[in-house]
Design a protein around this motif. Sequence first.
Motif, PDB file in Angstrom:
ATOM      1  N   PRO A 136      25.694 -20.681 -33.687  1.00  0.00           N
ATOM      2  CA  PRO A 136      25.684 -22.142 -33.862  1.00  0.00           C
ATOM      3  C   PRO A 136      26.993 -22.615 -34.488  1.00  0.00           C
ATOM      4  O   PRO A 136      27.452 -22.044 -35.478  1.00  0.00           O
ATOM      5  CB  PRO A 136      24.509 -22.388 -34.809  1.00  0.00           C
ATOM      6  N   VAL A 137      27.576 -23.666 -33.896  1.00  0.00           N
ATOM      7  CA  VAL A 137      28.895 -24.123 -34.343  1.00  0.00           C
ATOM      8  C   VAL A 137      28.812 -25.459 -35.083  1.00  0.00           C
ATOM      9  O   VAL A 137      29.167 -25.572 -36.243  1.00  0.00           O
ATOM     10  CB  VAL A 137      29.860 -24.269 -33.139  1.00  0.00           C
ATOM     11  N   ASP A 138      28.367 -26.475 -34.374  1.00  0.00           N
ATOM     12  CA  ASP A 138      28.331 -27.808 -34.949  1.00  0.00           C
ATOM     13  C   ASP A 138      27.258 -28.620 -34.249  1.00  0.00           C
ATOM     14  O   ASP A 138      26.697 -28.184 -33.237  1.00  0.00           O
ATOM     15  CB  ASP A 138      29.698 -28.501 -34.812  1.00  0.00           C
ATOM     16  N   GLY A 139      26.984 -29.782 -34.771  1.00  0.00           N
ATOM     17  CA  GLY A 139      25.985 -30.627 -34.139  1.00  0.00           C
ATOM     18  C   GLY A 139      25.863 -31.939 -34.871  1.00  0.00           C
ATOM     19  O   GLY A 139      26.573 -32.202 -35.855  1.00  0.00           O
ATOM     20  N   TRP A 140      24.964 -32.760 -34.379  1.00  0.00           N
ATOM     21  CA  TRP A 140      24.671 -34.016 -35.068  1.00  0.00           C
ATOM     22  C   TRP A 140      23.199 -34.343 -34.897  1.00  0.00           C
ATOM     23  O   TRP A 140      22.554 -33.853 -33.972  1.00  0.00           O
ATOM     24  CB  TRP A 140      25.548 -35.159 -34.567  1.00  0.00           C
TER      25      TRP A 140
END
Length: 449
Positions: A136-140
Amino acid sequence: MFGRTTFLASTIAGVLTLGLTAAQAETLRFWTTEEQPERLAKQEEMAAAFKEKTGIEVDVIPVTESDLGTRATAAFAAGDLPDVIYHTLQYALPWAEAGILDTEAATEVFEKLGAGTFAPGAVAMAAVEDGVASVPVDGWTQMVIYRKDLFEENGLAAPDSYEDILAAVEKLHNPPEMFGFVAATKVDENFMSQVLEHVLLANGVSPVSDDGFKPLDEKKTVEALEFYKAIAKASPPGDLFWKQSRELYFAGKAAMIIWSPFILDELAGLRDSAPPTITDDPTSTELASKTGVVTTLSGPSNPDGAAWADIRYFGITNDADTEAAMQFVEFSMDDGYLSTLSIAPEGKFPIRRGSADNATEFVDGWAKLPVGVDRKAPLTDLYDADTIKTIVSGLDTASRWGVKEGQLSLASKMINSQVMNRLVREYIDDERDAAATVAKLNEELAKIQ
């Protein structure tokens, strides 16, 4: 999990040791869906920093997001996958099942970085047996945006539950000067689909199980429908979507809206194309200072709540130069992580919160990254520490229909059919009651395969 030793082919004679792997690995191919020129440039800079540290070249290859699935399938069939793919949530589990992704390599990187340093919700959505499909890297997460100043003046609790939102609507709804909410009611807009899923998730409602379609729970769904109707009735008339909700909130005529975090820089007057109009100064940060956010929303049947999330991952493929690819992902999530997030900080919340030495290292660093288009400022200049903490915390409860059941594709078809939008709008318009709407929803959703 035990580490692995991978022997790499080389044109240089002799036997390579693991210590020489970094210096003599072939050029890595990295597919990214962040293809806008400015974002590509930042990724090229990160690739250059990785080469300087390891000697490994990285070819950054832009791929249009809508083409990613077909491109990956074709490359897999041809035995020509890139080494690393930056991809959306929808591909994590299907690609792992199809053999496109090397889940063992991803899990090894994830564990080396420290599983406890990642937001659990984002991890859970890519979980496979004994590890993760991708890192998992990034998200919103979608947010309830609200007038914190008005809530404080009226002694109202933050709108993080159906109950608290309805209490605030009761107190603050005073049209046309102030609408209690601006709900999504335009049935042919994906915005309504997204907001509805968020509201239903909040009360533990889902139309899928491990076996496919699952009839909606009547009690939970009726609660969600009644809530949605109440906020719709506290909204202006007409077909509403993201445009009206932003305009009314920016004009100081809405107490609450649901929006993505891409509104955060606009709220602070940093984007000329979408200025706040609550004052005469379109560059004013006043509205941002009066705004609070909620990411995890709960309903009466799901007190723990949920956050509708869009998560991105680094996938290491089964055609990869594995050791070098693992090094690149590890670098991108550690030494280069703030560079990864800086591509678009307002929409790239740090899923990795910190390191073993500093549990909040990346959250703290991310909050200081400049956001905005026509003007730039760090989030720490615009929002208080509690608000920033809330923004990031949604990733703990990040969720989407069908992910944990392996039915994201089916859930997406249901959402994209806009059946829910249409039937919920008819319910809002008093064409049938809530129980009859649940029955009709189950009848229509059961037809979608």
